[in-house]
Scaffold this motif. Sequence first.
Motif, PDB file in Angstrom:
ATOM      1  N   LEU A   1       0.820  -1.202   0.000  1.00  0.00           N
ATOM      2  CA  LEU A   1       0.000   0.000   0.000  1.00  0.00           C
ATOM      3  C   LEU A   1       0.853   1.251   0.000  1.00  0.00           C
ATOM      4  O   LEU A   1       0.427   2.304   0.448  1.00  0.00           O
TER       5      LEU A   1
ATOM      6  N   ASN B   1      -6.257   7.635  -6.618  1.00  0.00           N
ATOM      7  CA  ASN B   1      -5.077   6.801  -6.814  1.00  0.00           C
ATOM      8  C   ASN B   1      -3.982   7.480  -7.613  1.00  0.00           C
ATOM      9  O   ASN B   1      -2.803   7.151  -7.458  1.00  0.00           O
TER      10      ASN B   1
ATOM     11  N   ARG C   1      -2.228   2.656  -7.451  1.00  0.00           N
ATOM     12  CA  ARG C   1      -3.287   1.797  -7.984  1.00  0.00           C
ATOM     13  C   ARG C   1      -2.768   0.395  -8.286  1.00  0.00           C
ATOM     14  O   ARG C   1      -3.495  -0.592  -8.178  1.00  0.00           O
TER      15      ARG C   1
ATOM     16  N   LEU D   1      -2.514  -1.447  -4.976  1.00  0.00           N
ATOM     17  CA  LEU D   1      -3.821  -1.964  -4.562  1.00  0.00           C
ATOM     18  C   LEU D   1      -4.172  -3.229  -5.339  1.00  0.00           C
ATOM     19  O   LEU D   1      -4.729  -4.181  -4.787  1.00  0.00           O
TER      20      LEU D   1
END
Length: 289
Positions: free
Chosen positions: A13, A108, A258, A261
């Motif tokens: 993250l 993001n 992004r 994630l």
Amino acid sequence: MIKHYLYILVGLLMAVLPFTSCSDDDHLPAADIDPEPTEEELAELAAADRLEAANYVIRAFAGLDELPDDWETSTFTPQEGVVVDEATPGIRYVIVENQDAADQYFRNITPDELREESGNGYRLYVEDFGSLTYQRTATATCYGVVKVNLPQMPTLTEIRLVPESEVPTNAKYDGKPYYGIGSLVRDKVTKSLYICVRPSGGPNRKEYAYFVSFDPKTITTTTKKMSLYELDEKGKKTKKSATTSGDWIFAKNLVEKRIALAAAMAFSIIAPLTERDATGIYHNYKGPL
């Protein structure tokens, strides 16, 4: 055409965060620090904001795994999304699943501390870099529009976040992806191992497959003279802290937010995390990749 970018995954993250180092000689008592930034320090802060914005926005829109050293004097060609109408090549379409996904898309690709809520959306503005303005449209054919004003990417004016139905089928990747989640590839030069965390194609017609690696030798760095600053209640940099300027080593090619994630979701599928040792590291995966 499928393009495969090799990204570096250091924290699932974490996106474009610096590795730093400075010597103990750089510390001064807090009483010796001027509470207000000097002109030189303000310029340093502005340069840091431009670099952070570019690491998010330019990399995302241009499809770069890292910024070139001369990024401040370069222009970039957009790769994000697809052009639906050749009469308006500056407008590119990105498929998202719903309104929440459209909002998350903008979050993001923009740094938290540089992004502000603005009307029915968000805005990013960095002096001498440019601006992005995201507005929710919340219609059946478009969830949101990102107005783009980036001098270094003059051919991109707008990104529309739309459902799959708004992108013609000839703009999609029709074949079965060569790589799937968990596919492994090895770089022939560095011998580093990369894991696919998002294949191309799929319901959102992704053109690129995303790969990440845990191999530290894949990280490229740059050294800059930087300072530490305190933050106000809104998270904005203010006065210099008790640590003065020193040489800081920045990782240039850490994974985009992004993609981090996507990696987190991929690993939750292929390697359920249910056991961890005393250091907090999980060691439970026993299945095939």
